[in-house]
Scaffold this motif. Structure first.
Motif, mmCIF file in Angstrom:
data_model
loop_
_atom_site.group_PDB
_atom_site.id
_atom_site.type_symbol
_atom_site.label_atom_id
_atom_site.label_comp_id
_atom_site.label_asym_id
_atom_site.label_seq_id
_atom_site.Cartn_x
_atom_site.Cartn_y
_atom_site.Cartn_z
ATOM 1 N N SER A 132 0.880 -1.280 -0.017
ATOM 2 C CA SER A 132 0.067 -0.069 0.038
ATOM 3 C C SER A 132 0.881 1.475 0.077
ATOM 4 O O SER A 132 2.074 1.353 0.040
ATOM 5 C CB SER A 132 -0.950 -0.082 1.116
ATOM 6 O OG SER A 132 0.002 -0.390 2.349
ATOM 7 N N PHE B 293 -1.313 4.980 11.847
ATOM 8 C CA PHE B 293 0.193 5.027 11.581
ATOM 9 C C PHE B 293 0.369 5.550 10.382
ATOM 10 O O PHE B 293 -0.428 5.910 9.621
ATOM 11 C CB PHE B 293 0.506 3.458 11.584
ATOM 12 C CG PHE B 293 -0.110 2.602 10.502
ATOM 13 C CD1 PHE B 293 -1.186 2.195 10.420
ATOM 14 C CD2 PHE B 293 0.848 2.297 9.218
ATOM 15 C CE1 PHE B 293 -1.675 1.381 9.455
ATOM 16 C CE2 PHE B 293 0.248 1.753 8.001
ATOM 17 C CZ PHE B 293 -1.120 1.291 8.236
ATOM 18 N N ASP C 235 -0.948 8.694 8.477
ATOM 19 C CA ASP C 235 -2.335 9.128 8.875
ATOM 20 C C ASP C 235 -2.636 10.477 9.581
ATOM 21 O O ASP C 235 -3.569 11.165 9.266
ATOM 22 C CB ASP C 235 -2.683 7.784 9.983
ATOM 23 C CG ASP C 235 -3.388 6.710 9.161
ATOM 24 O OD1 ASP C 235 -3.504 6.595 8.129
ATOM 25 O OD2 ASP C 235 -3.489 5.721 10.017
HETATM 26 P P1 ITT Z 1 4.880 -4.811 5.171
HETATM 27 O O1 ITT Z 1 5.714 -4.725 3.602
HETATM 28 O O2 ITT Z 1 5.746 -5.832 6.096
HETATM 29 O O3 ITT Z 1 3.391 -5.143 4.935
HETATM 30 P P2 ITT Z 1 5.614 -2.022 5.105
HETATM 31 O O4 ITT Z 1 5.116 -0.884 6.084
HETATM 32 O O5 ITT Z 1 6.809 -2.042 4.664
HETATM 33 O O6 ITT Z 1 5.248 -3.351 5.836
HETATM 34 P P3 ITT Z 1 4.395 -1.171 2.334
HETATM 35 O O7 ITT Z 1 5.863 -1.661 1.751
HETATM 36 O O8 ITT Z 1 3.126 -1.533 1.892
HETATM 37 O O9 ITT Z 1 4.600 -1.988 3.880
HETATM 38 O O10 ITT Z 1 4.408 0.394 2.754
HETATM 39 C C1 ITT Z 1 3.174 0.858 2.945
HETATM 40 C C2 ITT Z 1 3.593 2.360 3.639
HETATM 41 O O11 ITT Z 1 2.547 3.094 3.157
HETATM 42 C C3 ITT Z 1 3.520 2.194 5.023
HETATM 43 O O12 ITT Z 1 4.649 2.002 5.863
HETATM 44 C C4 ITT Z 1 2.779 3.653 5.354
HETATM 45 O O13 ITT Z 1 3.988 4.697 5.216
HETATM 46 C C5 ITT Z 1 2.088 3.942 3.987
HETATM 47 N N1 ITT Z 1 0.560 3.514 4.518
HETATM 48 C C6 ITT Z 1 0.187 2.511 3.837
HETATM 49 N N2 ITT Z 1 -1.296 2.334 4.473
HETATM 50 C C7 ITT Z 1 -1.392 3.468 5.223
HETATM 51 C C8 ITT Z 1 -2.401 3.718 6.099
HETATM 52 O O14 ITT Z 1 -3.558 3.130 6.313
HETATM 53 N N3 ITT Z 1 -2.429 4.675 6.941
HETATM 54 C C9 ITT Z 1 -1.114 5.435 6.828
HETATM 55 N N4 ITT Z 1 0.112 5.238 5.975
HETATM 56 C C10 ITT Z 1 -0.318 4.094 5.315
#
Ligand code: ITT
Length: 198
Positions: free
Chosen positions: A71, A153, A156
């Motif tokens: 995401s 997180f 947000d």
């Molecule tokens: P995993 O790969 O282990 O799942 P990650 O945090 O590295 O964890 P991603 O590579 O998908 O995951 O990065 C997603 C980033 O996008 C996440 O670290 C946030 O910075 C942002 N993000 C995604 N969804 C979010 C949400 O609901 N609220 C705020 N930030 C979000």
């Protein structure tokens, strides 16, 4: 049905657990699956590719169905950045605060009407036998000029979803889990599972 959630992000895991509470999944975290320290390199150039990379690896290592979320935030003023680089926008091993600071710096010149953005979540589901599918959810909104709120997180504290007056870090988790990109993607995942299970 036992399903491993292929994420090391505690914020995501908490949202998966709440959103899938009513679904007949028994969710297993990476640490419960014995993969507490597993780091999977995200070498893809799209959310779909990265979600599949994570889910495939965890399905292979555990022999169970794995679901992964890739995401990020796409900001119009920045031509869609940070996108797939959302977690590492300010560099490797950075905090959410570092990423938020960088985003605000890059957007300091953006006027009110230029602050539109969307969150995207792609969920990949991979069966140990190799069958797989992906689903997507998006949530439109805008980027504030300073962080507001302590919940959630990532980005947000900077994001207000369309139709809301408070950031994802200020609204109740129950509300975020109804309107967010992840909620929509997981809803599409539930539909796909229901279709497949008949
Ligand atoms: P995993 O790969 O282990 O799942 P990650 O945090 O590295 O964890 P991603 O590579 O998908 O995951 O990065 C997603 C980033 O996008 C996440 O670290 C946030 O910075 C942002 N993000 C995604 N969804 C979010 C949400 O609901 N609220 C705020 N930030 C979000």
């Amino acid at each position: 049905m036992e399903v491993v959630v292929a994420t090391q992000n505690k914020g995501k895991l908490a949202e998966f657990s709440r959103i899938l509470e009513d679904f007949n999944f028994q969710l297993i975290s990476m640490s419960e699956a014995g993969l507490a320290n597993l780091e999977i390199e995200e070498t893809g150039s799209s959310f779909e590719e990265n979600a599949l990379i994570k889910a495939r690896e965890v399905a292979r290592l555990t022999g169970k169905i794995a679901i992964a979320d890739d995401s990020g935030l796409m900001v119009d003023f920045l031509g869609g950045q940070p996108g797939v680089f959302s977690a590492r926008f300010a560099g490797e091993d950075v905090t959410d605060e570092d990423n938020n600071k960088k985003l605000l710096e890059l957007m300091s010149e953006a006027e009110e009407e230029d602050r539109s953005a969307k969150f995207v979540s792609v969920i990949a589901v991979v069966y140990p036998g190799g069958e797989e599918f992906t689903v997507k959810g998006t949530c439109k909104g805008k980027i504030l000029r300073s962080p507001q709120g302590e919940g959630g997180f990532g980005y947000d504290p900077l994001f207000i979803a369309s139709g809301q007056s408070q950031t994802f870090a200020q609204i109740k988790p129950e509300l975020k889990n109804k309107i967010s990109h992840r909620a929509k993607a997981l809803d599409n995942m539930k539909k796909e599972f229901r279709k497949r299970l008949g």
